[in-house]
Scaffold this motif. Structure first.
Motif, mmCIF file in Angstrom:
data_model
loop_
_atom_site.group_PDB
_atom_site.id
_atom_site.type_symbol
_atom_site.label_atom_id
_atom_site.label_comp_id
_atom_site.label_asym_id
_atom_site.label_seq_id
_atom_site.Cartn_x
_atom_site.Cartn_y
_atom_site.Cartn_z
ATOM 1 N N ARG A 1 0.815 -1.216 0.000
ATOM 2 C CA ARG A 1 0.000 0.000 0.000
ATOM 3 C C ARG A 1 0.851 1.269 0.000
ATOM 4 O O ARG A 1 0.529 2.236 -0.694
ATOM 5 C CB ARG A 1 -0.895 -0.054 1.250
ATOM 6 C CG ARG A 1 -1.970 0.972 1.288
ATOM 7 C CD ARG A 1 -2.698 0.949 2.627
ATOM 8 N NE ARG A 1 -2.625 2.282 3.216
ATOM 9 C CZ ARG A 1 -3.283 2.663 4.300
ATOM 10 N NH1 ARG A 1 -4.067 1.809 4.937
ATOM 11 N NH2 ARG A 1 -3.177 3.877 4.760
ATOM 12 N N ILE A 2 1.949 1.260 0.766
ATOM 13 C CA ILE A 2 2.742 2.502 0.841
ATOM 14 C C ILE A 2 3.455 2.822 -0.485
ATOM 15 O O ILE A 2 3.948 3.927 -0.660
ATOM 16 C CB ILE A 2 3.793 2.473 1.985
ATOM 17 C CG1 ILE A 2 4.695 1.246 1.866
ATOM 18 C CG2 ILE A 2 3.160 2.541 3.350
ATOM 19 C CD1 ILE A 2 5.986 1.434 2.664
ATOM 20 N N LEU A 3 3.482 1.859 -1.395
ATOM 21 C CA LEU A 3 4.165 2.111 -2.679
ATOM 22 C C LEU A 3 3.206 2.639 -3.754
ATOM 23 O O LEU A 3 3.629 2.993 -4.854
ATOM 24 C CB LEU A 3 4.824 0.818 -3.186
ATOM 25 C CG LEU A 3 5.884 0.216 -2.248
ATOM 26 C CD1 LEU A 3 6.417 -1.085 -2.818
ATOM 27 C CD2 LEU A 3 7.023 1.204 -2.034
ATOM 28 N N VAL A 4 1.915 2.631 -3.446
ATOM 29 C CA VAL A 4 0.945 3.076 -4.460
ATOM 30 C C VAL A 4 0.637 4.565 -4.239
ATOM 31 O O VAL A 4 -0.356 4.932 -3.634
ATOM 32 C CB VAL A 4 -0.357 2.247 -4.407
ATOM 33 C CG1 VAL A 4 -1.226 2.554 -5.631
ATOM 34 C CG2 VAL A 4 -0.047 0.763 -4.360
ATOM 35 N N GLY A 5 1.556 5.403 -4.751
ATOM 36 C CA GLY A 5 1.385 6.856 -4.576
ATOM 37 C C GLY A 5 1.014 7.537 -5.870
ATOM 38 O O GLY A 5 0.808 6.888 -6.910
ATOM 39 N N MET A 6 0.976 8.868 -5.807
ATOM 40 C CA MET A 6 0.542 9.648 -6.972
ATOM 41 C C MET A 6 1.569 9.660 -8.095
ATOM 42 O O MET A 6 1.274 10.131 -9.192
ATOM 43 C CB MET A 6 0.226 11.096 -6.555
ATOM 44 C CG MET A 6 -0.979 11.266 -5.670
ATOM 45 S SD MET A 6 -2.504 10.514 -6.290
ATOM 46 C CE MET A 6 -2.846 11.449 -7.772
ATOM 47 N N THR A 7 2.788 9.156 -7.833
ATOM 48 C CA THR A 7 3.772 9.157 -8.921
ATOM 49 C C THR A 7 3.713 7.870 -9.745
ATOM 50 O O THR A 7 4.394 7.757 -10.762
ATOM 51 C CB THR A 7 5.200 9.369 -8.376
ATOM 52 O OG1 THR A 7 5.403 8.417 -7.340
ATOM 53 C CG2 THR A 7 5.365 10.768 -7.814
ATOM 54 N N MET B 1 -5.702 14.249 -0.895
ATOM 55 C CA MET B 1 -5.224 14.250 0.490
ATOM 56 C C MET B 1 -3.904 13.504 0.627
ATOM 57 O O MET B 1 -3.811 12.327 0.275
ATOM 58 C CB MET B 1 -6.279 13.543 1.353
ATOM 59 C CG MET B 1 -5.967 13.525 2.816
ATOM 60 S SD MET B 1 -6.056 15.182 3.456
ATOM 61 C CE MET B 1 -7.776 15.252 3.943
ATOM 62 N N ALA B 2 -2.891 14.208 1.134
ATOM 63 C CA ALA B 2 -1.677 13.500 1.562
ATOM 64 C C ALA B 2 -1.999 12.934 2.945
ATOM 65 O O ALA B 2 -2.652 13.593 3.752
ATOM 66 C CB ALA B 2 -0.517 14.473 1.635
ATOM 67 N N VAL C 1 4.447 16.052 2.540
ATOM 68 C CA VAL C 1 3.210 16.779 2.183
ATOM 69 C C VAL C 1 3.539 17.879 1.178
ATOM 70 O O VAL C 1 2.861 18.035 0.155
ATOM 71 C CB VAL C 1 2.531 17.373 3.445
ATOM 72 C CG1 VAL C 1 1.342 18.241 3.065
ATOM 73 C CG2 VAL C 1 2.101 16.272 4.397
ATOM 74 N N LYS C 2 4.626 18.629 1.458
ATOM 75 C CA LYS C 2 4.981 19.750 0.562
ATOM 76 C C LYS C 2 5.297 19.252 -0.844
ATOM 77 O O LYS C 2 4.910 19.871 -1.836
ATOM 78 C CB LYS C 2 6.203 20.485 1.115
ATOM 79 C CG LYS C 2 5.923 21.340 2.341
ATOM 80 C CD LYS C 2 7.221 22.053 2.673
ATOM 81 C CE LYS C 2 7.171 22.823 3.951
ATOM 82 N NZ LYS C 2 8.512 23.284 4.359
ATOM 83 N N LYS C 3 6.005 18.129 -0.909
ATOM 84 C CA LYS C 3 6.363 17.577 -2.220
ATOM 85 C C LYS C 3 5.088 17.210 -3.003
ATOM 86 O O LYS C 3 4.969 17.475 -4.200
ATOM 87 C CB LYS C 3 7.197 16.311 -1.980
ATOM 88 C CG LYS C 3 8.176 16.002 -3.062
ATOM 89 C CD LYS C 3 9.133 14.923 -2.604
ATOM 90 C CE LYS C 3 9.516 14.058 -3.775
ATOM 91 N NZ LYS C 3 10.168 12.829 -3.408
ATOM 92 N N ASP C 4 4.161 16.608 -2.289
ATOM 93 C CA ASP C 4 2.898 16.208 -2.920
ATOM 94 C C ASP C 4 2.141 17.442 -3.427
ATOM 95 O O ASP C 4 1.613 17.452 -4.545
ATOM 96 C CB ASP C 4 2.057 15.441 -1.875
ATOM 97 C CG ASP C 4 0.768 14.902 -2.467
ATOM 98 O OD1 ASP C 4 0.841 14.134 -3.438
ATOM 99 O OD2 ASP C 4 -0.322 15.255 -1.960
ATOM 100 N N LYS C 5 2.126 18.496 -2.631
ATOM 101 C CA LYS C 5 1.377 19.707 -3.014
ATOM 102 C C LYS C 5 2.061 20.428 -4.176
ATOM 103 O O LYS C 5 1.396 20.972 -5.054
ATOM 104 C CB LYS C 5 1.224 20.653 -1.815
ATOM 105 C CG LYS C 5 0.510 20.054 -0.620
ATOM 106 C CD LYS C 5 -0.838 19.467 -0.965
ATOM 107 C CE LYS C 5 -1.060 18.137 -0.325
ATOM 108 N NZ LYS C 5 -2.169 17.367 -0.854
#
Ligand SMILES: CC(=O)SCCNC(=O)CCNC(=O)[C@H](O)C(C)(C)COP(=O)(O)OP(=O)(O)OC[C@H]1O[C@@H](n2cnc3c(N)ncnc32)[C@H](O)[C@@H]1OP(=O)(O)O
Ligand SMILES: O=CC(=O)O
Ligand SMILES: [Mg+2]
Length: 567
Positions: free
Chosen positions: A317-323, A349-350, A369-373
């Protein structure tokens, strides 16, 4: 089951008859409370009942269509763009202009409709507060009805809260966030309100009661002539947004307000819906104020949609991100679609939240969080979500630094490049490995989340992350999928295959770990054992349940005076 531990009964534990003034065909089975009675007035209930009667068959049909689509995917089909609605995707049309009061939505805070949190969220400095009857709320009668009371006081501007333990009084600032309300999804019933002998549709209760009591005040105090504003969750097809559009038109007519007053942002958070974004906006074009990337439910939906496709298993689960390519493609196409149609493309949402007792870990969480935003704003999103007031200054700074004084990027970020995104881009299998720690974490988080939900909390901090119904669903379906297909855990060099026996041992060990972490006393008083039973059953069932919360809902339903529901 010890009902008393929930605190849902009267102090004397007496069963009491309800005294609600109910219109013909409506029966309230929830506890009577004088405050609730101000929400559950005869006229408000009649408004909800009329919506239920007008739309119940449309809702049943839409749910039946979901079932049919599921069967098709289970037989090997893939979701994709609908050739029959190509004319909508290729047509030159735009949605109604964005209301000036919500043109700037750079940062939106979300949270359950708890009284103190409503005040904190409205005062948080965010542009918008999304008050949640959905992922972040356990839909007990008490939570739902208190939530309605809280929102009514919030819209009136009179809400206050006295925290006796800290002798602190909470009141609204002069300047507050604009309120959006997220009702439940179409699938959840409201078992405490029967209409013509059937449980009401949860979202029509949430929408109907809130709209009925607040539309007039909202349009004066918050919407500058527009509103109320909503977020709409978990839809799979534009036929579902057509129902919402018809509900809005019906409500506007009854209230005698202009068509197009109500506005809604639809969460694109199911895999089938990503192929319907134009169609969803088209149905709601007079009532739309954008789409949002509901990334957590979207990941859940990817697993659910491909439950019978063992070639499409997810990594940890932790590997399924927005990238991941499929997630990035989804966000890019959402931005392109919204901007082409003249409305907001909202980010998501991060999961990181402030870590109070560890400054180094806190800094690292904030950096994530900042990187995601930064990724969101440079991709073209017009705003984003924050789970906690402590994250708002950092998110706001990033959006302001990259957007300047402009309220949004609707006209300036067209993302024409995303027009070439294909079905393959949107469905690309996420890359990464699976590990024993992934299985353990899913289990530990899933059980603790269900325990919290059963005792009235729909969003909780676990291991320094926000967990809610959507994130917990990922843990559940991922475990189910790994057990079902006996996947090899290839991420930690162990090469172990997951099966029921292994899972059984993991559950035992993780329960022991939870007991150690929360302490014996809390473990005994909480509902961890019940939660473990539900979660284990769901992870090991031969067929995948559609929703975790639908299965456990029956256990938070408390009928007065007749006892538990048998839904
Ligand atoms: C996938 C999705 O659907 S995302 C959207 C749905 N999920 C959500 O909305 C989650 C919202 N966030 C939360 O519920 C909470 O932040 C949690 C559960 C994650 C963490 O809660 P806690 O650990 O209690 O937070 P913490 O103790 O740091 O809170 C500090 C203060 O901030 C307040 N606070 C925290 N989160 C929020 C929020 N989202 N809205 C308003 N106030 C908040 C608390 O009330 C508390 O106020 P106080 O100092 O006046 O007492
Ligand atoms: O509702 C939001 C999500 O990510 O799910
Ligand atoms: Mg969601």
């Amino acid at each position: 089951m010890d009902l008393g531990t929930h605190g849902y009964r009267t102090p004397s534990e007496k069963r009491i008859d309800s005294h609600y003034d109910m219109p013909e065909g409506v029966d309230i089975r929830g506890r009577y409370d004088e405050e609730f009675a101000k929400i559950l007035t005869r006229d408000a209930l009649k408004f909800v009942a009329d919506l239920q009667r007008e739309f119940r068959n449309h809702i049943k049909y839409a749910i039946e269509c979901r079932r049919e689509a599921k069967n098709r995917y289970n037989e090997g089909a893939l979701p994709g763009f609908d050739p029959a609605t190509r004319y909508i995707r290729e047509g030159e049309w735009v949605c109604a202009p964005v209301p000036p009061s919500v043109s700037d939505r750079k940062v939106e805070i979300t949270g359950p409709v708890d009284r103190k949190m409503v005040i904190n969220a409205l005062n948080s400095g965010a542009k918008v507060f999304m008050a949640d009857f959905e992922d972040a709320l356990s839909p007990s009668w008490e939570n739902l009805m208190r939530g309605q009371v809280n929102l009514k006081d919030a819209v009136a501007g009179t809400i206050s809260f006295h925290d006796k333990s800290r002798n602190k009084v909470y009141k609204l600032n002069d300047q507050t966030a604009k309120l959006f309300v997220r009702p439940r999804g179409w699938h959840l019933p409201e078992a405490h309100i029967l209409i013509d002998g059937e449980p009401a549709t949860g979202c029509l209760v949430d929408f109907g009661l809130y709209f009925y009591h607040n539309h007039a005040t909202f349009r004066v105090n918050q919407g500058a002539g527009f509103g109320p504003f909503f977020y709409l969750p978990k839809m799979e097809n534009s036929r579902e947004s057509r129902i919402w559009n018809n509900v809005f038109e019906r409500a506007e007519k009854v209230a005698g307000i202009e068509r197009g007053s109500i506005r809604a942002t639809v969460l694109i958070e199911t895999l089938p819906a990503v192929f319907q974004m134009d169609e969803i906006l088209y149905e709601l074009r007079d009532h739309s104020v954008g789409l949002n990337c509901g990334r957590w439910d979207y990941i859940f939906s990817y697993v659910k949609t491909f439950q019978a496709h063992p070639d499409r298993l997810l990594p940890d689960r932790i590997l399924v991100g927005m990238t991941q390519h499929f997630m990035r493609s989804y966000s890019d196409l959402l931005i392109r679609t919204c901007h082409k149609r003249g409305v907001h493309a909202m980010g998501g949402m991060a999961a990181q939240i402030p870590i109070k007792d560890d400054p180094v870990a806190n800094e690292a969480a904030l950096e994530l969080v900042k990187k995601d935003k930064l990724r969101e704003v440079t991709a073209g999103h017009d705003g984003t979500w924050a789970a906690h007031p402590g994250l708002i200054p950092a998110c706001m700074e990033i959006f302001i630094n990259n957007m300047g004084n402009a309220p949004n990027q609707i006209k300036t970020m067209k993302r024409g490049d995303a027009a070439n995104l294909t079905e393959q881009d949107l469905l690309q299998i996420p890359r990464g490995t699976r590990s024993m720690e992934g299985l353990r974490l899913n289990t530990r988080v899933g059980i603790q989340y269900v325990a919290a939900w059963l005792t009235g909390s729909g969003s909780v901090p676990l291991y320094n992350l926000m967990e809610d119904a959507a994130t917990a669903e990922i843990s559940r379906v991922q475990n189910w999928q790994w057990i079902k297909y006996g996947v090899e855990l290839n991420g930690d060099g162990l090469g172990v295959k997951v099966n029921k026996e292994l899972f059984g041992r993991v559950v035992e060990e993780e329960m022991a770990r939870i007991e150690k972490e929360v302490g014996k006393e809390k473990f005994k008083k909480g509902m961890y054992k019940e939660a473990c039973k539900f979660f284990t059953k769901q992870c090991t069932s031969p067929t995948l349940d559609d929703f975790l919360t639908l299965d456990v809902y029956n256990h938070i339903v408390i009928h007065h005076p007749r006892g538990l529901s048998n839904l």
